[in-house]
Design a protein around this motif. Structure first.
Motif, mmCIF file in Angstrom:
data_model
loop_
_atom_site.group_PDB
_atom_site.id
_atom_site.type_symbol
_atom_site.label_atom_id
_atom_site.label_comp_id
_atom_site.label_asym_id
_atom_site.label_seq_id
_atom_site.Cartn_x
_atom_site.Cartn_y
_atom_site.Cartn_z
ATOM 1 N N GLN A 113 -3.841 -14.019 4.832
ATOM 2 C CA GLN A 113 -4.727 -12.868 5.034
ATOM 3 C C GLN A 113 -4.106 -11.922 6.058
ATOM 4 O OE1 GLN A 113 -5.820 -16.029 5.010
ATOM 5 N NE2 GLN A 113 -7.017 -16.068 3.126
ATOM 6 N N ALA A 114 -2.862 -11.554 5.835
ATOM 7 C CA ALA A 114 -2.156 -10.609 6.700
ATOM 8 C C ALA A 114 -2.009 -9.269 5.968
ATOM 9 C CB ALA A 114 -0.780 -11.161 7.070
ATOM 10 N N ASP A 115 -1.880 -8.216 6.725
ATOM 11 C CA ASP A 115 -1.713 -6.885 6.121
ATOM 12 C C ASP A 115 -0.560 -6.889 5.129
ATOM 13 O OD1 ASP A 115 -3.758 -6.040 7.702
ATOM 14 O OD2 ASP A 115 -2.483 -5.015 9.172
ATOM 15 N N ARG A 116 -0.803 -6.333 3.939
ATOM 16 C CA ARG A 116 0.178 -6.161 2.877
ATOM 17 C C ARG A 116 0.640 -7.475 2.234
ATOM 18 N NH1 ARG A 116 4.122 -1.192 5.003
ATOM 19 N NH2 ARG A 116 2.411 0.238 5.551
ATOM 20 N N ASN A 117 0.068 -8.587 2.646
ATOM 21 C CA ASN A 117 0.476 -9.858 2.045
ATOM 22 C C ASN A 117 -0.269 -10.073 0.737
ATOM 23 O OD1 ASN A 117 1.942 -12.172 1.779
ATOM 24 N ND2 ASN A 117 0.888 -13.324 3.387
#
Length: 269
Positions: free
Chosen positions: A7-11
């Motif tokens: 749940q990380a940005d752009r992942n």
């Protein structure tokens, strides 16, 4: 890198990642949830109909949108199961991101399973998980069904095994077990068939069935007849004892006494 956060940005979060998270949040419990007809089953000859509903299976949300029909094998017995089968390939059409993109899911289906059901850990390399909905027995032309599913978060009910020297207290609350997740509640009232001298040690009251036994010995004070109290001991082998009956010193538990039972504890399964 050998470490990531999904749940990380752009992942990108895959269905496998998503299922692992939701399975953990549901305490790795697979069960029917309170939606639609909750997979209500009916039978006509050897043909069964399974109604609408939803289930959580190893963190995956599975739904029957319209009633499904399944033909049972003749002269057989087994389990009607909702199967998650990760060995199957899903069919896709259109282009990802376009309105015409669609997926035909082949990794879940109904099956009449003869013999032992398979329940792999899908989040740790497993492939197949069969969630029982009903048990069936068939002849050459007809079949009978019994429900085999349970609702998510609905307590599982059990009954302690009373030996010859204790029984249900007449008119009292029934001695019952309720399990929700890993939490167990034991409650009810019993009575002794003969006099019990608790000054010489503990006396076996009843035994807990598998699935309701704590992994440790648990002790709690309970109310007896009048002002009397006693020590209730739940041992890690499932045996439940009383001891130290009395109001100030140990006294005999007179035949027919009222013995309250109440305890809450955690189990490992």
């Amino acid at each position: 890198m050998t470490i990531t956060m999904y749940q990380a940005d752009r992942n990108f979060v895959t269905p496998v990642n998503d299922a692992s998270l939701y399975s953990a949040l549901a305490r790795d419990t697979s069960a029917v949830i309170n939606r639609g007809d909750r997979f209500k089953t009916s039978v006509n000859g050897l043909t069964i109909t399974v109604g609408t509903g939803q289930a959580i299976i190893q963190g995956r949300l599975v739904e029957i949108i319209d009633p499904e029909v399944l033909v049972l094998p003749a002269n057989s017995s087994g389990t009607i199961a909702l199967v998650v089968d990760l060995s199957q390939d899903n069919d896709v059409s259109g282009t990802v991101g376009d309105v015409d993109y669609a997926v035909t899911v082949n990794q879940v289906y109904l099956s009449a399973v003869s013999g032992t059901i398979t329940q792999d850990d899908l989040n740790n390399g497993g492939v197949i998980y069969e969630l029982p909905l009903a048990n069936f027995t068939s002849t050459a032309t007809t079949a009978s069904l019994t429900n085999a599913s349970h609702l998510f978060n609905r307590p599982i009910i059990g009954k302690p095994i009373l030996p010859f020297n204790y029984k249900q207290y007449p008119g009292g609350e029934p001695l019952m077990l309720f399990k929700s997740g890993n939490h167990v509640t034991l409650s009810g009232t019993v009575t002794n068939v003969y006099d019990v001298n608790t000054s010489v040690g503990s006396d076996l009251m009843f035994t807990l069935p598998a699935g309701f036994i704590p992994p440790y010995t648990y002790r709690t004070v309970q109310q007896g007849t009048g002002m009397n109290r006693y020590m209730l001991t739940i041992a890690y082998d499932g045996k439940v004892y009383n001891a130290r009956y009395g109001a100030g010193s140990n006294v005999k538990i007179t035949k027919g006494s009222w013995l309250n039972v109440f305890a809450t504890y955690e189990v490992m399964e």
